[in-house]
Structure formats: structure tokens, C-alpha cells
Write an enzyme that holds these catalytic residues in place. Structure first.
Site, mmCIF file in Angstrom:
data_model
loop_
_atom_site.group_PDB
_atom_site.id
_atom_site.type_symbol
_atom_site.label_atom_id
_atom_site.label_comp_id
_atom_site.label_asym_id
_atom_site.label_seq_id
_atom_site.Cartn_x
_atom_site.Cartn_y
_atom_site.Cartn_z
ATOM 1 C CE LYS A 57 113.587 -29.692 -0.251
ATOM 2 N NZ LYS A 57 115.032 -29.931 -0.067
ATOM 3 C CB CYS A 76 118.051 -31.557 -5.315
ATOM 4 S SG CYS A 76 118.510 -31.370 -7.049
ATOM 5 C CG ASP A 77 115.054 -33.657 0.300
ATOM 6 O OD1 ASP A 77 114.860 -32.524 0.770
ATOM 7 O OD2 ASP A 77 115.243 -34.663 0.991
ATOM 8 C CB SER A 78 120.391 -35.712 -0.081
ATOM 9 O OG SER A 78 120.875 -35.135 -1.282
ATOM 10 N N GLY A 113 116.904 -37.252 -4.735
ATOM 11 C CA GLY A 113 115.852 -37.076 -5.727
ATOM 12 C C GLY A 113 116.085 -35.798 -6.512
#
Length: 204
Positions: A57, A76-78, A113
């Protein structure tokens, strides 16, 4: 050595929760959605996947922008790790219901992340925030009512702690912001790796 530049943060995410968290911390952000195909990324575990998606991203958005002094791009990524599975956003309401029926009364590990890129220097810093989430043993009626709000359809793991879903999380171990989608303490450490103080992002 920290610089005295005033920095601007670009968030490579459409998440209103991440933006609200940053705003509450005194940080205004510009949002530029990456539009990446998350399904194209494969990983063996949730930790690795969350970081890979955050990196993709941030780098996708950074590649679209001109080198601008003082601009940082944050991706960010969850992803939730539960019972040996990697759980992102549910495909539909039925999947969200089935997830909650499996998760209630049990625990999962939420990985978020984080990837930062400095547009001018090209320097990058990244890491993963990890939080253990203990779910309440909720009833079928509560699950149906919660899924009917559509809130769990738009978030990793099919739950939130900063919305209606907060009533269904008994406790967490770790940074609550990480579960919302962004860990401010972790972001501070990553900024430090780029020789930037988080105070340089505070609005006047």
C-alpha cells in the site's frame, strides 16, 4: 540526529478509524487510497501478510507522488490470526456470522503491519504490531444483531473495539490502537528510524 523539518503524513488507507486515531493524537493526514488488489498477496501466516500488504500500500502510493520534502507515506494493514487461519475482512454476512460463532469465548491474535516511506530520501521503516484479543462468549442473537449492523463486514477479523464490537471483546493484551488499525507507539519508533520525531507531525 533528528531534523527540524515540519512533516506531513499521507495515509495509504481508506480506514476512517486510522484517520480518526491519528487526528485524536494531533496529527492531520492526507488520505490517498492505494487501490491495490489485496487478494493477489499470499503469505504463510497473518504476521507476514499484514506487513506485506502494508508495504505494498505504502509503496504504491509513494510511487504516484512527486518527491516532496517533508512528506511521509504510511501504509497499514490488519489481519487476525485465529485457530490456524488468516482472517481479513469477511466476504459477506454469512461468513461474519460463522466467524463469530467460532471466535466467541476464545482468543485470536491481531497483527497490524506498518510501513513508512520518506518520499525525499527514499528511506523506509516497517514493523508489525501484535495484540492478543479475548472475545466474549456472546449469544447467537447478539451475533445476528451485530452482523446486521454491517460493522463487522468492513474490518479485519469481523470485529472492532472502537465501535459496537467493543462490547464483545472481554480484554486485550497489547496496544488497543493496534486493534483499531494503527499503533502510535510503534509508529513513533518507525519515525525514529527515519530520524523524525512524532512531534514534528503534530498540527499547530
Amino acid at each position: 540526529m533528528l531534523t527540524d523539518i515540519s512533516y506531513r503524513l499521507v495515509l495509504a488507507s481508506a480506514s476512517p478509524a486510522r484517520r480518526a486515531l491519528l487526528k485524536a493524537a494531533g496529527i492531520d493526514v492526507d488520505v490517498l487510497v492505494s487501490g491495490v488488489d489485496e487478494s493477489a498477496v499470499e503469505a504463510e501466516d497473518a504476521y507476514t501478510l499484514s506487513l506485506a500488504l502494508a508495504r505494498m500500500k505504502a509503496r504504491t502510493v509513494a510511487a504516484r507522488m512527486q518527491a516532496d520534502p517533508g512528506v511521509l507515506v504510511l501504509g497499514c494493514d490488519s489481519v487476525l490470526a485465529f485457530d490456524g487461519q488468516i482472517l481479513g475482512k469477511p466476504a459477506d454476512a454469512d461468513e461474519a456470522v460463522k466467524r463469530w460463532q467460532a471466535m466467541r469465548g476464545r482468543s485470536g491474535v491481531l497483527h497490524t503491519g506498518h510501513h513508512l516511506t520518506d518520499l525525499v530520501t527514499g528511506r523506509q521503516a516497517e514493523d508489525v504490531g501484535t495484540t492478543v484479543v479475548h472475545f466474549a462468549d456472546i449469544t447467537d442473537a447478539e451475533i445476528e444483531a451485530y452482523v446486521a449492523t454491517e460493522e463487522p463486514l468492513h474490518v479485519a477479523g469481523s470485529f472492532t473495539i472502537d465501535g459496537r464490537g467493543g462490547a464483545f471483546v472481554e480484554r486485550i493484551e497489547g496496544d488497543p490502537g493496534n486493534v483499531v488499525g494503527l499503533s502510535l507507539p510503534l509508529m513513533r519508533h518507525l519515525l525514529g528510524e527515519l530520524n523524525v520525531s512524532i512531534t514534528q507531525l503534530w498540527r499547530d
